[in-house]
Design an enzyme around this catalytic site. Structure first.
Site, PDB file in Angstrom:
ATOM      1  N   LEU A   1      16.887 -17.708-106.610  1.00  0.00           N
ATOM      2  CA  LEU A   1      16.054 -17.824-105.409  1.00  0.00           C
ATOM      3  C   LEU A   1      16.497 -19.084-104.652  1.00  0.00           C
ATOM      4  CD1 LEU A   1      12.155 -17.469-105.549  1.00  0.00           C
ATOM      5  CD2 LEU A   1      13.427 -18.439-103.648  1.00  0.00           C
ATOM      6  N   ALA A   2      17.534 -18.969-103.874  1.00  0.00           N
ATOM      7  CA  ALA A   2      18.138 -20.143-103.245  1.00  0.00           C
ATOM      8  C   ALA A   2      18.944 -19.668-102.040  1.00  0.00           C
ATOM      9  CB  ALA A   2      19.033 -20.862-104.251  1.00  0.00           C
ATOM     10  N   GLU A   3      18.348 -19.784-100.852  1.00  0.00           N
ATOM     11  CA  GLU A   3      18.962 -19.183 -99.662  1.00  0.00           C
ATOM     12  C   GLU A   3      20.269 -19.865 -99.268  1.00  0.00           C
ATOM     13  OE1 GLU A   3      15.775 -19.796-100.031  1.00  0.00           O
ATOM     14  OE2 GLU A   3      14.861 -17.809 -99.911  1.00  0.00           O
TER      15      GLU A   3
ATOM     16  N   GLN B   1      15.716 -12.549 -97.785  1.00  0.00           N
ATOM     17  CA  GLN B   1      14.575 -11.645 -97.950  1.00  0.00           C
ATOM     18  C   GLN B   1      13.633 -11.607 -96.742  1.00  0.00           C
ATOM     19  OE1 GLN B   1      11.740 -12.234-101.437  1.00  0.00           O
ATOM     20  NE2 GLN B   1      13.195 -10.718-102.200  1.00  0.00           N
TER      21      GLN B   1
ATOM     22  N   ILE C   1      14.735 -18.355 -94.070  1.00  0.00           N
ATOM     23  CA  ILE C   1      16.176 -18.513 -93.853  1.00  0.00           C
ATOM     24  C   ILE C   1      16.561 -20.000 -93.770  1.00  0.00           C
ATOM     25  CG2 ILE C   1      16.204 -18.493 -91.305  1.00  0.00           C
ATOM     26  CD1 ILE C   1      18.589 -16.516 -91.527  1.00  0.00           C
TER      27      ILE C   1
ATOM     28  N   PRO D   1      16.350 -22.821 -95.580  1.00  0.00           N
ATOM     29  CA  PRO D   1      17.190 -23.581 -96.527  1.00  0.00           C
ATOM     30  C   PRO D   1      18.684 -23.307 -96.317  1.00  0.00           C
ATOM     31  CG  PRO D   1      15.360 -22.540 -97.679  1.00  0.00           C
ATOM     32  CD  PRO D   1      15.351 -22.001 -96.275  1.00  0.00           C
TER      33      PRO D   1
ATOM     34  N   HIS E   1       5.478 -14.448 -92.975  1.00  0.00           N
ATOM     35  CA  HIS E   1       6.167 -13.174 -93.195  1.00  0.00           C
ATOM     36  C   HIS E   1       6.330 -12.409 -91.891  1.00  0.00           C
ATOM     37  CE1 HIS E   1       4.535 -14.196 -97.152  1.00  0.00           C
ATOM     38  NE2 HIS E   1       5.567 -13.548 -97.634  1.00  0.00           N
TER      39      HIS E   1
END
Ligand SMILES: Cc1ncc(C[n+]2csc(CCOP(=O)(O)OP(=O)(O)O)c2C)c(N)n1
Ligand SMILES: [Mg+2]
Length: 737
Positions: free
Chosen positions: A465-467, A489, A494, A496, A537
């Site tokens: 989990l690391a954009e 996702q 977006i 990071p 979201h």
């Protein structure tokens, strides 16, 4: 896992003069070569400093104090075979790999013939494709994830050697992406002690450890990051201590001012990586004798005593003393070597000062691929209806279905495509799939459902989990010639990856003067109208990305366009941000039958959704069906005929279609879901006002979201986002003007 600490003292002259003696694998000739390279590196710095003071070059970054570790790495690794993501202190490394001093001076003067960037980047921003030294930028640490991606890419190619071939009938990016790989290649990536504080460093360490990737991380620890000392930067003052818990690594901590110990450390590290055990970490203690840069004066924060202590460890003088002590060179030999270097540098400086600067008009070249034009007719194909077995019309499918089908067909066609991101795999614990215990997930919106099952987890896999890691690794892989199609996702997350998306991916081709490129696709779920998505979201923000030169931005409004544009995005030769509106994924609006495995739409070609003569409405994404509803109502009620334009791609965008429509209607409304001020439509409106002023009978109007975040409660969300009625009222008003 292994840890080796070497003695920081240089070897003593135990049996000096013995011709056959080897120094941790280095012969006497190699030691002389090492000294020549180190001395050359230092003297290039000195010459550049002089040239800067004479205003003949415009910037200087020195590699002083880092020469021994650089030369050691350069001798232990193989140029044009291994891959290199160095940082600005790696002058000696680059010399050891084969870069010529003349080429370095060309960087300083910003010459057209500067092989690194043709005068686009500062000196010490290395880029030499033939040597596999990959274009470097200035943000500290943004190279590290790309280095990991490069290693990922090399391993993928070794496991899928057929993917490296260019099919004879290939009409896509592969024609222009020659791919090479070695089964035991290593990727070198270096950074300073301060840079190890960057989050991307830790993401990269994690990814390399997880994948047991053949990457050598080299931290060149000179004790300072500009004026900040290491104990303020790194908890406990030792990066070695902090990273020691990472599994699968080989660790070295070495006196990086000692070329022999450094070479030994690198040799062990490279062997570990080449044998496939995993990554290695070399922590090299070095010095920084020349302040951070010419703009810094370290006497402001370092007392003389401390600086003098460092000077005792100067790698150039220590190596010279070592050669003398060991009887490898005598005074005469040293003098002669140094004279030769001085003469070589003088000739190189003279030549570089005569080199021509780049032509001003050349500055626009290589922002995008010079080989494949995304707007060209080669991307214009017709949909082919699939045969329905029972003779009925093929079923209309959702945007989600068609994106999934397009990905599947493209993966079949091109083995260089890999898909990764958060939750995109069907199931990371593959045995559950094999034993048919689970069906699989395939993305939080299920857009990649079934792809891991069809193509295996080498090609479709979950990332941490690391954009930043998703985009950075994709960039490294794409540099190697793969075609990553990765997923972020939610657009709201977006950020990071912003350093990678702004300073790295879109700049690679331009800043290396077409030496490197990284065409890949970043798919991102965007937008609101979800009733319940709330602030994190539902946001838009596409104008932030259309503001970045070098990045293609696509934003389809219906299933057929999504399929055609995604295929173009995959086959083209530029990096593409592919924005998929969540609300449109399964909407009944815009469903279509699958248009076949060759269906493509060129970028920069808008679609006239509804022809009209009274007013032009320019929009895209989820506002398209809303604007259509409003236009139809207006026509029903008062006969006003709206020409509704769906831009489909935001960079490039279709100015010709806009201009032709405005010439006909003389009235324009620009509508978008993002917040009104500074939004994408502001640029369109400004350009119309500027270039089509004479054709307008009314002011250019905009309808967009309020300048606020998208809230949770649907009543509030409706109040913020542009609704069909807002569009209707604005159109009615404009028609009356
Ligand atoms: C992301 C980012 N933040 C800040 C800077 C400005 N900057 C350039 S070099 C540097 C210090 C780097 O220190 P270190 O990593 O220890 O490398 P060294 O220069 O000491 O070799 C800083 C803060 C930058 N280039 N990039
Ligand atoms: Mg430092």
């Amino acid at each position: 896992m292994a840890t080796t600490k070497t003695d920081p003292k240089l070897p003593l002259a135990a049996n000096g003069g013995k011709k056959s003696k080897s120094y941790d694998g280095l012969t006497r000739e190699q030691l002389i070569k090492a000294y020549r390279l180190m001395y050359t590196s230092r003297r290039i710095d000195d010459r550049e400093i002089l040239l800067k003071r004479q205003q003949k070059i415009f910037f200087q970054m020195s590699g002083a104090g880092h020469e021994a570790i650089g030369v050691a790495a350069g001798l232990a690794l193989k140029p044009g075979y291994d891959w290199f993501y160095p940082y600005y202190r790696d002058r000696a490394l680059c010399l050891a790999l084969g870069v010529e001093p003349y080429q370095m001076f060309l960087q300083g003067v910003g010459a057209a013939d500067d092989p690194s960037s043709g005068g686009r980047q500062m000196p010490s921003h290395w880029s030499y494709p033939a040597l596999h030294i990959v274009t470097q930028s200035s943000p500290t640490g943004s190279q590290i994830l790309q280095g990991v991606g490069c290693a990922d890419g090399g391993r993928y190619l070794a496991r899928h050697p057929k993917s490296a071939e260019i099919p004879s009938d290939s009409k896509d990016y592969r024609q222009f992406k020659n791919v090479s790989f070695q089964n035991d290649e290593v990727t070198y990536v270096s950074l300073g002690d301060g840079t190890s504080s960057e989050g991307e460093f830790w993401e990269a360490m994690n990814a390399a450890a997880l994948g047991k990737l053949p990457v050598i991380f080299c931290v060149e620890d000179n004790g300072y990051a500009i004026s900040v000392p290491v104990e303020v930067q790194t908890a406990g003052g030792s990066i070695s201590r902090l990273v020691s818990g990472f599994p699968n690594f080989h660790f070295e901590e070495v006196d990086g001012t000692d070329p022999v110990a450094s070479y030994a450390a690198f040799t062990r590290a490279a062997k570990y990586c080449r044998e496939g055990h995993g990554p290695a970490f070399v922590h090299a203690h070095v010095i920084r004798p020349y302040s951070h840069s010419l703009s810094d004066d370290e006497r402001l924060y370092r007392p003389d005593a401390e600086r003098e202590r460092d000077a005792q460890r100067d790698p150039v003088t220590r190596t010279q003393m070592f050669l003398l002590r060991e009887g490898i060179l005598d005074d005469k030999g040293i003098n002669q070597l140094e004279k030769e270097v001085e003469a070589e540098l003088q000739a190189a400086v003279d030549r570089a000062l005569d080199a021509l600067p780049p032509a001003p008009e050349s500055v626009m070249s290589f922002l995008y691929s010079p080989d494949i034009d995304v707007t060209s007719p080669m991307f214009e194909t017709q949909p082919v209806a699939s045969e329905a077995s029972d003779g009925k019309k093929p079923a209309a499918k959702t945007m989600a279905d068609l994106i999934n089908a397009t990905l599947r067909d493209e993966m079949k066609r091109d083995e260089r495509i890999v898909i990764f991101g958060e939750d995109v795999a069907d199931c990371s614990r593959e045995e559950y799939l094999k034993r048919k215990l689970v069906k699989g997930k395939g993305g939080v919106f299920k857009l990649t459902f079934g792809l891991q099952c069809d193509f295996g987890n080498d090609r479709v896999f979950n990332s941490p989990l690391a954009e930043a890691a998703i985009v950075g690794r994709a960039t490294g892989m794409a540099t190697r010639g793969l075609k990553p199609v990765v997923e972020v996702q939610f657009f709201d997350y977006i950020w990071p990856a912003m350093m990678q998306l702004r300073d790295e991916l879109p700049t690679i081709r331009w800043r290396s003067n077409n030496g490197f490129s990284a065409p890949c696709v970043i798919r991102v779920a965007i937008g609101g109208y979800l009733t319940g998505g709330a602030i994190y979201h539902s946001q838009c923000g596409e104008s932030i990305f259309t503001h970045i030169p070098g990045l293609r931005v696509v934003y389809p409004s219906n299933a057929l366009d999504a399929a055609g544009l995604l295929r173009t995005a995959i086959r083209c030769d530029d990096p593409v941000l592919f924005l998929e509106h969540k609300r449109l994924y399964r909407e009944s609006y815009g469903r279509a039958a699958y248009p076949g495995p060759e269906y493509m739409i060129p970028f920069g070609k808008a679609k006239i959704v509804h022809p009209g003569t009274d007013m032009t409405v320019i929009t895209y994404g989820a506002v398209v069906p809303r604007a259509l509803q409003a236009a139809q109502k207006l026509e029903r009620e008062q006969g006003t005929k709206v020409e509704l334009i769906d831009l489909r791609t935001l960079n490039p965008f279709d100015w010709e279609t806009i201009a032709a429509s405005v010439a006909k209607t003389n009235r324009v409304l620009v509508a978008y879901e993002d917040t009104l001020s500074w939004g994408y439509g502001a640029e369109i409106a400004a350009r119309i006002a500027d270039q089509l002023f004479d054709q307008l009978d009314a002011p250019v109007r905009r309808v967009a979201a309020k300048d606020i975040f998208v809230p949770y409660q649907p009543i509030l969300e409706d109040a913020v986002l542009p609704q069909p009625n807002d569009l209707y009222l604005a159109m009615r008003d404009l028609a009356k003007y």
